[in-house]
Design a protein around this motif. Sequence first.
Motif, mmCIF file in Angstrom:
data_model
loop_
_atom_site.group_PDB
_atom_site.id
_atom_site.type_symbol
_atom_site.label_atom_id
_atom_site.label_comp_id
_atom_site.label_asym_id
_atom_site.label_seq_id
_atom_site.Cartn_x
_atom_site.Cartn_y
_atom_site.Cartn_z
ATOM 1 N N ALA A 5 4.111 89.677 -7.372
ATOM 2 C CA ALA A 5 4.225 91.067 -7.809
ATOM 3 C C ALA A 5 5.673 91.392 -8.161
ATOM 4 C CB ALA A 5 3.724 91.997 -6.705
ATOM 5 N N VAL B 229 10.884 101.014 -7.213
ATOM 6 C CA VAL B 229 9.736 100.232 -6.747
ATOM 7 C C VAL B 229 10.126 98.760 -6.624
ATOM 8 C CG1 VAL B 229 7.414 99.455 -7.358
ATOM 9 C CG2 VAL B 229 8.087 101.840 -7.756
ATOM 10 N N VAL C 76 12.804 99.043 -24.253
ATOM 11 C CA VAL C 76 12.386 100.279 -24.926
ATOM 12 C C VAL C 76 13.564 101.247 -25.018
ATOM 13 C CG1 VAL C 76 10.973 102.341 -24.694
ATOM 14 C CG2 VAL C 76 9.965 100.102 -24.324
ATOM 15 N N MET D 228 11.064 95.084 -19.863
ATOM 16 C CA MET D 228 10.417 95.671 -21.040
ATOM 17 C C MET D 228 10.814 97.137 -21.193
ATOM 18 S SD MET D 228 6.638 94.018 -20.774
ATOM 19 C CE MET D 228 5.889 94.968 -22.088
ATOM 20 N N LEU D 229 10.821 97.849 -20.083
ATOM 21 C CA LEU D 229 11.213 99.265 -20.163
ATOM 22 C C LEU D 229 12.655 99.394 -20.619
ATOM 23 C CD1 LEU D 229 9.551 100.890 -17.031
ATOM 24 C CD2 LEU D 229 9.074 101.349 -19.429
ATOM 25 N N LEU E 269 10.766 102.626 -11.701
ATOM 26 C CA LEU E 269 10.383 101.238 -11.462
ATOM 27 C C LEU E 269 11.512 100.478 -10.780
ATOM 28 C CD1 LEU E 269 8.191 99.178 -11.755
ATOM 29 C CD2 LEU E 269 9.019 98.631 -14.025
ATOM 30 N N VAL F 29 6.513 89.961 -11.568
ATOM 31 C CA VAL F 29 5.866 90.710 -12.644
ATOM 32 C C VAL F 29 6.581 92.042 -12.867
ATOM 33 C CG1 VAL F 29 3.745 91.909 -13.304
ATOM 34 C CG2 VAL F 29 3.633 89.602 -12.340
ATOM 35 N N LEU F 30 6.883 92.732 -11.763
ATOM 36 C CA LEU F 30 7.579 94.019 -11.895
ATOM 37 C C LEU F 30 8.950 93.825 -12.533
ATOM 38 C CD1 LEU F 30 6.722 95.827 -8.537
ATOM 39 C CD2 LEU F 30 5.743 96.203 -10.801
ATOM 40 N N SER G 32 10.680 106.279 -16.163
ATOM 41 C CA SER G 32 9.910 105.096 -15.784
ATOM 42 C C SER G 32 10.847 103.978 -15.347
ATOM 43 C CB SER G 32 9.069 104.596 -16.960
ATOM 44 O OG SER G 32 8.352 105.646 -17.535
ATOM 45 N N HIS H 47 10.364 96.158 -3.370
ATOM 46 C CA HIS H 47 9.683 94.864 -3.342
ATOM 47 C C HIS H 47 10.658 93.740 -3.005
ATOM 48 C CE1 HIS H 47 6.293 96.892 -5.128
ATOM 49 N NE2 HIS H 47 5.581 95.801 -5.004
ATOM 50 N N TRP I 246 1.732 86.667 -2.482
ATOM 51 C CA TRP I 246 1.276 87.725 -3.379
ATOM 52 C C TRP I 246 2.433 88.676 -3.729
ATOM 53 C CZ3 TRP I 246 -1.432 89.278 -7.006
ATOM 54 C CH2 TRP I 246 -1.664 90.622 -7.234
ATOM 55 N N LEU I 247 3.193 89.033 -2.703
ATOM 56 C CA LEU I 247 4.319 89.945 -2.918
ATOM 57 C C LEU I 247 5.344 89.322 -3.861
ATOM 58 C CD1 LEU I 247 5.675 92.615 -2.037
ATOM 59 C CD2 LEU I 247 6.779 91.335 -0.197
ATOM 60 N N LEU J 21 8.366 93.689 -16.184
ATOM 61 C CA LEU J 21 8.026 95.004 -16.742
ATOM 62 C C LEU J 21 9.270 95.886 -16.830
ATOM 63 C CD1 LEU J 21 4.663 95.675 -14.908
ATOM 64 C CD2 LEU J 21 5.010 95.083 -17.303
ATOM 65 N N ALA K 106 10.663 107.463 -20.716
ATOM 66 C CA ALA K 106 11.038 106.056 -20.592
ATOM 67 C C ALA K 106 12.144 105.883 -19.555
ATOM 68 C CB ALA K 106 11.485 105.519 -21.954
#
Lengths: 336, 432, 301
Positions: A177, A217, A191, A187-188, A214, A180-181, A210, A221, A173-174, A184, A207
């Motif tokens: 995640a 974060v 931006v 994507m940031l 992230l 996916v992070l 974030s 992970h 699961w980790l 993301l 932005a």
Amino acid sequence: MNTGPEQFESRWPHRWAVLLACVTFPLLWVGGLVTTTDAGMAVPDWPNTYGYNLFLYPWQTWLSGPWDLFIEHGHRLLASSVGMLTIGLLVLLWRTEERRWMKSIGCVALGLVIFQGVLGGMRVLFDERTLAMLHGCTGPMFFALTVAIVVFTSRSWTKPTLAAVSGAANIRWLSVATAVLAYLQIMLGAVLRHVPVDAEPMTFMLAVKSHVGLAGVLAIHILVLAILLQIRARYVRPLNWLSIALVGLLLLQVVLGASTWIVKFAVPAWATAWISPQSVAVQDGGWAQTHVITAHVAVGSLILGTAVALALYCQRLLVEVPASNGVAHRKLGAAV
Amino acid sequence: MLSRSTWLVTCVGAIAVAGCSESSPPFRLNMTNVVAKQISLDHQQAIANILGGMFGTPDEPIALPETGLDQRLLAMAAGPVWSDKEGGKHGLYRRHCVHCHGISGDGQGPTAAILNPYPRDYRPGIFKFKSTYTSGEPTLGDLEKTLHDGIPGTAMPSFALLPPDEIRALVEYVKYLSVRGQMEAALENHVAEELDANAKFDPATDPAVQQLIVKDLLGPIVESWNGAKDQVIRPEDGAIPPAERPAGDIAASVKAGRELFFGPKANCVKCHGPTALGDGQQTDYDTWNKANFDFITATNDKISQIDSLRQDLAKATGDEAEQLRKQILEAQAEYGSRSKRIAALLPPRNAIPRNLREGVYRGGRRPIDIFWRVSAGIPGTPMPASGPAAEGAPGTLTQQEIWQLVDYVYSLPFEPASMPQKKPINTEVVSK
Amino acid sequence: MKHRRLYAWLSAVISVVPVALLGCERHVNLGPVAEAGAAKAIHEALVSAKANPAAGAKTAPTGTGWATLKGQFVFDGDPPPMPPYNVTKEQDICTVGGKALPQEKLVVAPDSKAIKNVVVFLRDPSRIHESANPKADSVEFDQKHCLFLSHVAGVTVGQTLNIKNSDTTGHNTNIIGAGFNQLIPAGGAIPYKIQKETQVPNQVTCSIHPWMTAYLLTRKNGYFAITGDDGKFEIRNVPAGEPLEFQVWHESGAAAGGGLVGTTADAPDLKWSNRGRVAITLQPDQVKEVKIVVPAAAFHL
């Protein structure tokens, strides 16, 4: 899904997929360079280049022309070779692959690469930065897909050696995640790089916050995932080296990110106690600025690709220790 | 099949996206000033139209002959980013500048909030690093130098890799944005000071307004820019220290500069601090931040005014009470529009005196650069001039003394921090 | 598993951020944009205006003779007490006997309630009496105990402000908006020739002593006055027989641009605007004397 050892298995799809991923990564780098050097509008038409068919544009003019044109046309040429490699891959999969879902993935890859090409073309025809941003988000997604195909066609996947690991479900699961992070975060980043010129300062600040938040974060992970894998599943070869590579890329990326800030926005006031501000200003469009920033973008995709590969292998190779068997770290045979 | 649906998705996406961000962003008014001066909607529109008539749009700038701006250079710098076949670059301002300095040159581009110092707002026409007297505009050469060298220690990079004509075009465009911003301020000032809220203000039909805006409002602005080249501070030949000097001469000059630094005549110590780390007076604002700070202060003052009016209302009767009620409503409306504006302001930051021990000189590291900084001060900031305020006026320091300070400033990064500090005369060290 | 939901939320939030950042949503009033048609018409008018330089002359004088306006500003009620200046350093120089002096944001005489430092000036006179012509002499502007001795000063264009420093510490005098910021050495003086007219007095500050504040009014003519301790002002020889408009200004005035709105119950011919402007027509040789009562709400403090 498992193929028996006696079954014929062509290695060509795997080799081809590796080649595709290896060509896609430089394409991402050059694409990043197009944005960094603001060369997106160096060629006003699409799919032609100044009226020439893409492949017939005189190569002397291309190589000896201005930098913007060199980069933008080069990006297009590289992109079309990636497109053709994808078609080749689909043909190979169609002819040699037993797994039906793999053929579908080949189709998805071709669809995605066409979509990406059209997106790039629209960005030019509409001169629209927001499309450039979408284009910049789809590129890494395609790269991640090529990495996935490499994984799906690898021996570690087709002839897996399962590993019983305590807490396997959590690790699996980790790993998802993390991947996916990582996307993301890309994507940031897109931006930040394609912000409209009339965006409000507070929006951009949000932005940036974030993206930096992230990053923290994501770093946690990656580190937790890597530590868990190193403790519990070091003997599983792809998990071992991929987790080490991911941490290495993370460190590189943090350094590149900090360097990007410095070459773009200067040393922040609070950091001048540790990093003395340059007594000479950074050169705009200079070698350092251009390549540090582009490398930050490219390594982001590399992290995504590694995280995706790691996540897929985690799903495939890790199984929970059976309740009756209390001994962890036991290598199980893969006889099914 | 696949590609057709892709086209469809892309086109829908493009349309959706195009509706969000503007592909050719327009010039905007200085809404902080507009709100502060309570300019009516009609007058806001009139000002925007006049500026549009005088200066055009970001895609199609106009060099009105009275401004003396160069249409060809403006066209090079303006418009969207693209390159032609020969590698000619177009949209230079939007390629290199807009992300920090903003489309209107208001220093509020997208990245502004994360930068320290904030990007320069060109609209007041005040520039820090220049060779002219305090009140003068910079010469084009000054602006070219800033673009070429960048501003070390800030996010402003060096554009040394650009060809000279592109730098020249960008400088022209910066001047254009400045003149436009100064003109906007003059118009807003005129409307707020001279016109009733519903008075017509249209130069297209009224020759008197034409005369007013071109002669009375634009005239002095252009004159100031054109006069910059006559405002350059030229060091006297006799006072310039020769490039090659005996070490003893330099040491003596440094010592004299040190005396001035701590002394009551030059008083550098008060702001730059007894250690020259910039740890002296740190509570002042520069012009640009002060405008925001004052706006916020005045907004908060509105609250006390409303309270005061309410107290009067409690005592008042009849017509007077009616009058007061009206005043309270007006004050509340003004407070409302002001507090909405505050949300969009860059938070004001104090002007922190430069740390002179870093060896980072924002306005340039040549002796003449530091001479100009000391002589004319740094316009827009608390740093005062110590040379003359204009040609022929008396200065606080002689040119020789300024050169001694230049020598001392150069020596500061190498002066041991443990060197016994001379207690500055009559100064208590500001504790942080 | 619990954390799955957390991750789903986190991913959803982060995915929304780019969309929100695209610029679709604007929270700020960006103001108007030039209308292309109107701008074009203005441009054409400006370009063709050069061909026929029709001089838009100022309003011609309509009256003859001269008159005088004088009066007194009185505070209505009890003024708020003024806190002392926030002297943060050099206590030995910047205080008197260790005590900081009271601030001067609103100075009202305790008995007569007379308001000090109110500025009154005539806007756009059509003609100027010779006694009100701009001067060319020198006006003292001193600082002592880290305060500007003239808290509100007025001069005409062409006069020289002799900025003195009677303290034993250095000051800098920053006339905001005038492009003047000069170091004034302890015990020294720097002259500054006034160049430009102001509609609103410029703030004058000292960066070294941030509590120091003064205001400087610069006018092209002598039709201005600043009230003293007695709250009185007098402007002589203003044009008579034609409408005049006076601006009343105070540093704490609550009206636009620091305008101060008072009431003149005993002189109904004075018409006040809500920006602190007074319209009146005076007769030749008339000496108009008015008592102006200012309510507390006319100040922001």
